[in-house]
Design an enzyme around this catalytic site. Structure first.
Site, PDB file in Angstrom:
ATOM      1  N   CYS A  13      23.481  33.023 123.155  1.00 21.89           N
ATOM      2  CA  CYS A  13      24.394  31.910 123.176  1.00 21.89           C
ATOM      3  C   CYS A  13      24.872  31.249 124.575  1.00 21.89           C
ATOM      4  O   CYS A  13      23.691  31.426 125.401  1.00 21.89           O
ATOM      5  CB  CYS A  13      25.828  32.361 122.618  1.00 21.89           C
ATOM      6  SG  CYS A  13      26.923  33.510 123.723  1.00 21.89           S
ATOM      7  N   ASN A  16      27.629  33.842 126.880  1.00 25.21           N
ATOM      8  CA  ASN A  16      27.358  35.454 126.422  1.00 25.21           C
ATOM      9  C   ASN A  16      28.761  36.177 126.635  1.00 25.21           C
ATOM     10  O   ASN A  16      29.024  37.324 127.100  1.00 25.21           O
ATOM     11  CB  ASN A  16      26.454  36.039 127.410  1.00 25.21           C
ATOM     12  CG  ASN A  16      26.060  37.579 126.950  1.00 25.21           C
ATOM     13  OD1 ASN A  16      25.805  38.433 127.993  1.00 25.21           O
ATOM     14  ND2 ASN A  16      26.141  37.829 125.830  1.00 25.21           N
ATOM     15  N   CYS A  18      31.232  34.912 123.886  1.00 23.87           N
ATOM     16  CA  CYS A  18      31.941  34.996 122.633  1.00 23.87           C
ATOM     17  C   CYS A  18      30.980  35.255 121.523  1.00 23.87           C
ATOM     18  O   CYS A  18      31.081  36.194 120.712  1.00 23.87           O
ATOM     19  CB  CYS A  18      32.590  33.353 122.508  1.00 23.87           C
ATOM     20  SG  CYS A  18      33.731  32.866 123.604  1.00 23.87           S
ATOM     21  N   ARG A  19      30.023  34.507 121.171  1.00 21.99           N
ATOM     22  CA  ARG A  19      29.212  34.396 120.173  1.00 21.99           C
ATOM     23  C   ARG A  19      28.143  35.398 119.913  1.00 21.99           C
ATOM     24  O   ARG A  19      28.248  36.328 119.181  1.00 21.99           O
ATOM     25  CB  ARG A  19      28.530  33.205 119.852  1.00 21.99           C
ATOM     26  CG  ARG A  19      29.386  32.156 119.214  1.00 21.99           C
ATOM     27  CD  ARG A  19      28.865  30.759 119.375  1.00 21.99           C
ATOM     28  NE  ARG A  19      28.606  30.589 120.567  1.00 21.99           N
ATOM     29  CZ  ARG A  19      27.599  29.039 120.988  1.00 21.99           C
ATOM     30  NH1 ARG A  19      27.481  28.495 119.951  1.00 21.99           N
ATOM     31  NH2 ARG A  19      27.755  28.928 122.290  1.00 21.99           N
ATOM     32  N   SER A  20      27.409  35.404 121.213  1.00 16.41           N
ATOM     33  CA  SER A  20      26.519  36.610 121.333  1.00 16.41           C
ATOM     34  C   SER A  20      26.765  37.930 121.610  1.00 16.41           C
ATOM     35  O   SER A  20      26.096  38.926 120.824  1.00 16.41           O
ATOM     36  CB  SER A  20      25.053  36.099 121.979  1.00 16.41           C
ATOM     37  OG  SER A  20      25.549  36.138 123.464  1.00 16.41           O
ATOM     38  N   ASP A 130      30.466  27.184 118.421  1.00 25.01           N
ATOM     39  CA  ASP A 130      31.103  27.411 119.636  1.00 25.01           C
ATOM     40  C   ASP A 130      32.763  27.624 119.662  1.00 25.01           C
ATOM     41  O   ASP A 130      33.353  26.569 119.341  1.00 25.01           O
ATOM     42  CB  ASP A 130      30.942  26.476 120.850  1.00 25.01           C
ATOM     43  CG  ASP A 130      31.254  27.246 122.230  1.00 25.01           C
ATOM     44  OD1 ASP A 130      32.069  28.224 122.264  1.00 25.01           O
ATOM     45  OD2 ASP A 130      30.891  26.791 123.261  1.00 25.01           O
TER      46      ASP A 130
HETATM   47  P1  4NP Z   1      29.669  31.551 124.172  1.00 26.64           P
HETATM   48  O1  4NP Z   1      30.984  30.595 124.211  1.00 26.64           O
HETATM   49  O2  4NP Z   1      28.546  30.505 124.456  1.00 26.64           O
HETATM   50  O3  4NP Z   1      30.198  31.712 122.547  1.00 26.64           O
HETATM   51  O4  4NP Z   1      29.823  32.713 124.912  1.00 26.64           O
HETATM   52  C1  4NP Z   1      31.396  29.858 125.731  1.00 26.64           C
HETATM   53  C2  4NP Z   1      31.514  30.793 126.371  1.00 26.64           C
HETATM   54  C3  4NP Z   1      32.011  29.909 127.678  1.00 26.64           C
HETATM   55  C4  4NP Z   1      31.740  28.433 127.849  1.00 26.64           C
HETATM   56  C5  4NP Z   1      31.269  27.953 126.746  1.00 26.64           C
HETATM   57  C6  4NP Z   1      30.954  28.627 125.769  1.00 26.64           C
HETATM   58  N1  4NP Z   1      32.228  27.925 128.953  1.00 26.64           N
HETATM   59  O5  4NP Z   1      32.234  26.666 129.280  1.00 26.64           O
HETATM   60  O6  4NP Z   1      32.625  28.468 129.977  1.00 26.64           O
END
Ligand code: 4NP
Length: 164
Positions: A13, A16, A18-20, A130
């Site tokens: 993702c 790294n 939340c989703r992955s 997201d």
């Molecule tokens: P992820 O979510 O891609 O599912 O881990 C996010 C985590 C952090 C951020 C964006 C999306 N960020 O902008 O810091």
């Protein structure tokens, strides 16, 4: 990779956190339940490195724990070109992550690079949204999608390479 008895799966993702990691924890639990940890290996990473070294987002960890998955040992890392030499399935959570991976992908990569939700044909969405800037319900929705796609991915790997 070819000739290697293990199949290796990498979930990707943006951050790294939340989703992955959710996909990582859910798929790992599925492998443990099915007795497949010796034949399939799982990891996760982000296209970005801002959260490298961090544990998953507390909201993701809490939602996962409520369904019996433990994300607490996971730590974020950024994708590296060497990942294309190690993993057989590199699965992006959304199209933006996939575009980033395609731009990094060496010409000699012969694995499967695509969207994770391609393995959840009954899901109405093609991308795992997201949840970072939203509420708790976003994390629960991520888990719903991830559970569906993980089951589909395990069936696909079993069909491609019968394990028992
Ligand atoms: P992820 O979510 O891609 O599912 O881990 C996010 C985590 C952090 C951020 C964006 C999306 N960020 O902008 O810091």
């Amino acid at each position: 990779m070819q000739g290697d008895p293990k199949t290796r799966v990498l979930f990707v993702c943006l951050g790294n956190i939340c989703r992955s990691p959710t996909a990582h924890g859910v798929f790992q639990a599925m492998l443990e339940r099915e007795g497949l940890t010796g034949s399939i290996e799982v990891d996760s990473c982000g296209t970005g490195g801002w959260h490298a070294g961090e544990a998953p987002d507390q909201r993701a960890t809490a939602e996962a724990a409520a369904r019996g998955y433990d994300l607490s040992p996971l730590r974020a890392r950024q994708v590296r070109v060497a990942d294309f030499g190690r993993f057989d399935y590199i699965l992006a959570m959304d199209r933006s992550n996939l575009a980033e991976l395609i731009s990094l992908c060496p010409a000699n990569f012969h694995g499967h690079l695509g969207l994770f939700l391609d393995f959840a044909p009954d899901a109405r969405e093609k991308e795992v949204p997201d949840p970072y800037y939203g509420g708790e319900e976003g994390f629960s929705h991520v888990l719903d999608l991830v559970e569906q796609a993980s089951a589909g991915l395990l069936r696909e790997i079993g069909d491609a390479r019968p394990m028992r």
